[in-house]
Design an enzyme around this catalytic site. Structure first.
Site, PDB file in Angstrom:
ATOM      1  N   ASN A 176      -0.621 -12.598  43.919  1.00  0.00           N
ATOM      2  CA  ASN A 176      -0.016 -12.589  42.570  1.00  0.00           C
ATOM      3  C   ASN A 176       0.540 -13.963  42.176  1.00  0.00           C
ATOM      4  O   ASN A 176       1.513 -14.068  41.446  1.00  0.00           O
ATOM      5  CB  ASN A 176       1.070 -11.512  42.434  1.00  0.00           C
ATOM      6  N   CYS A 233      -4.186  -9.099  42.249  1.00  0.00           N
ATOM      7  CA  CYS A 233      -4.901  -9.877  43.270  1.00  0.00           C
ATOM      8  C   CYS A 233      -4.136  -9.746  44.576  1.00  0.00           C
ATOM      9  O   CYS A 233      -3.385  -8.777  44.768  1.00  0.00           O
ATOM     10  CB  CYS A 233      -5.107 -11.320  42.837  1.00  0.00           C
ATOM     11  N   CYS A 252      -2.090 -16.710  41.891  1.00  0.00           N
ATOM     12  CA  CYS A 252      -3.246 -17.469  41.380  1.00  0.00           C
ATOM     13  C   CYS A 252      -4.054 -16.661  40.362  1.00  0.00           C
ATOM     14  O   CYS A 252      -3.970 -16.892  39.155  1.00  0.00           O
ATOM     15  CB  CYS A 252      -4.157 -17.912  42.527  1.00  0.00           C
ATOM     16  N   ARG A 253      -4.857 -15.728  40.858  1.00  0.00           N
ATOM     17  CA  ARG A 253      -5.837 -15.085  39.965  1.00  0.00           C
ATOM     18  C   ARG A 253      -5.230 -14.112  38.962  1.00  0.00           C
ATOM     19  O   ARG A 253      -5.553 -14.172  37.767  1.00  0.00           O
ATOM     20  CB  ARG A 253      -6.901 -14.368  40.814  1.00  0.00           C
ATOM     21  N   SER A 254      -4.373 -13.197  39.435  1.00  0.00           N
ATOM     22  CA  SER A 254      -3.893 -12.180  38.486  1.00  0.00           C
ATOM     23  C   SER A 254      -2.914 -12.729  37.443  1.00  0.00           C
ATOM     24  O   SER A 254      -2.950 -12.283  36.289  1.00  0.00           O
ATOM     25  CB  SER A 254      -3.330 -10.943  39.198  1.00  0.00           C
ATOM     26  N   ASP A 300     -11.077 -16.070  45.619  1.00  0.00           N
ATOM     27  CA  ASP A 300      -9.701 -16.508  45.877  1.00  0.00           C
ATOM     28  C   ASP A 300      -9.663 -18.032  45.974  1.00  0.00           C
ATOM     29  O   ASP A 300     -10.297 -18.611  46.858  1.00  0.00           O
ATOM     30  CB  ASP A 300      -9.259 -15.867  47.195  1.00  0.00           C
TER      31      ASP A 300
HETATM   32  P1  4NP Z   1      -4.143 -14.908  44.682  1.00  0.00           P
HETATM   33  O1  4NP Z   1      -4.322 -16.086  45.761  1.00  0.00           O
HETATM   34  O2  4NP Z   1      -4.432 -13.609  45.402  1.00  0.00           O
HETATM   35  O3  4NP Z   1      -5.182 -15.220  43.657  1.00  0.00           O
HETATM   36  O4  4NP Z   1      -2.727 -15.000  44.164  1.00  0.00           O
HETATM   37  C1  4NP Z   1      -3.634 -16.079  46.983  1.00  0.00           C
HETATM   38  C2  4NP Z   1      -2.350 -16.558  47.049  1.00  0.00           C
HETATM   39  C3  4NP Z   1      -1.679 -16.588  48.264  1.00  0.00           C
HETATM   40  C4  4NP Z   1      -2.307 -16.129  49.397  1.00  0.00           C
HETATM   41  C5  4NP Z   1      -3.598 -15.631  49.325  1.00  0.00           C
HETATM   42  C6  4NP Z   1      -4.267 -15.606  48.114  1.00  0.00           C
HETATM   43  N1  4NP Z   1      -1.639 -16.188  50.637  1.00  0.00           N
HETATM   44  O5  4NP Z   1      -2.245 -15.805  51.642  1.00  0.00           O
HETATM   45  O6  4NP Z   1      -0.458 -16.581  50.701  1.00  0.00           O
END
Ligand code: 4NP
Length: 149
Positions: free
Chosen positions: A13, A10, A15-17, A119
């Site tokens: 790294n 994602c 939340c989703r992945s 997201d």
């Molecule tokens: P992820 O979510 O891609 O599912 O881990 C996010 C976590 C952090 C950020 C964006 C998306 N960020 O911009 O810090």
């Protein structure tokens, strides 16, 4: 047969992945399937961090312990270390294609219908449960596909 090596990717790294890795690990274990799993993010801002506390809590409520995971940035070598790479959304997929060494196997989207795993980072608590709903369904489809290989 050697265990297939799967990578989930994602943006951050956190939340989703990590959730995808945790869900697929649990579902594979339940089926007795041996897999080698990891996750990474196309961005490196959270490298070394554990999964977001909101994602950890939503996952734990369903029995997935993802607390030991640590974020890292995706890198070109990932395309050699893994047999299949699953992107959470189309933006992650485009970013992955940009760092893929020539001749690498193509990364694919996690959701079998080509939709995005939204997201949840900037949204409310519901978003984390929606992510888990999507990932649980996708994990079953992914494992069904692997079982037929
Ligand atoms: P992820 O979510 O891609 O599912 O881990 C996010 C976590 C952090 C950020 C964006 C998306 N960020 O911009 O810090």
């Amino acid at each position: 047969m050697t265990a297939p090596r799967l990578l989930f990717v994602c943006l951050g790294n956190i939340c989703r992945s990590p959730a995808a890795e945790g869900v697929v690990r649990a579902r594979a274990l339940a089926r007795g399937m041996a897999l080698r799993l990891d996750s990474s993010g196309t961005g490196g801002w959270h490298a070394g961090a554990p999964p977001d506390a909101r994602m950890q809590a939503a996952a734990a409520a369903r029995g997935y312990d993802i607390s030991a995971q640590r974020a890292r940035q995706a890198e070109p070598a990932d395309f050699k270390r893994f047999d299949r790479i699953f992107a959470m959304d189309r933006s992650n997929l485009a970013d992955l294609r940009r760092i893929a060494p020539l001749g690498s196997p193509a990364p694919v989207l996690m959701l079998p219908d080509g939709a995005d795993v939204p997201d949840p980072y900037y949204g409310g608590a519901d978003g984390f449960d929606q992510v888990l709903d999507l990932l649980e369904n996708a994990a079953e489809a992914l494992l069904d596909g692997l079982a037929q290989d």
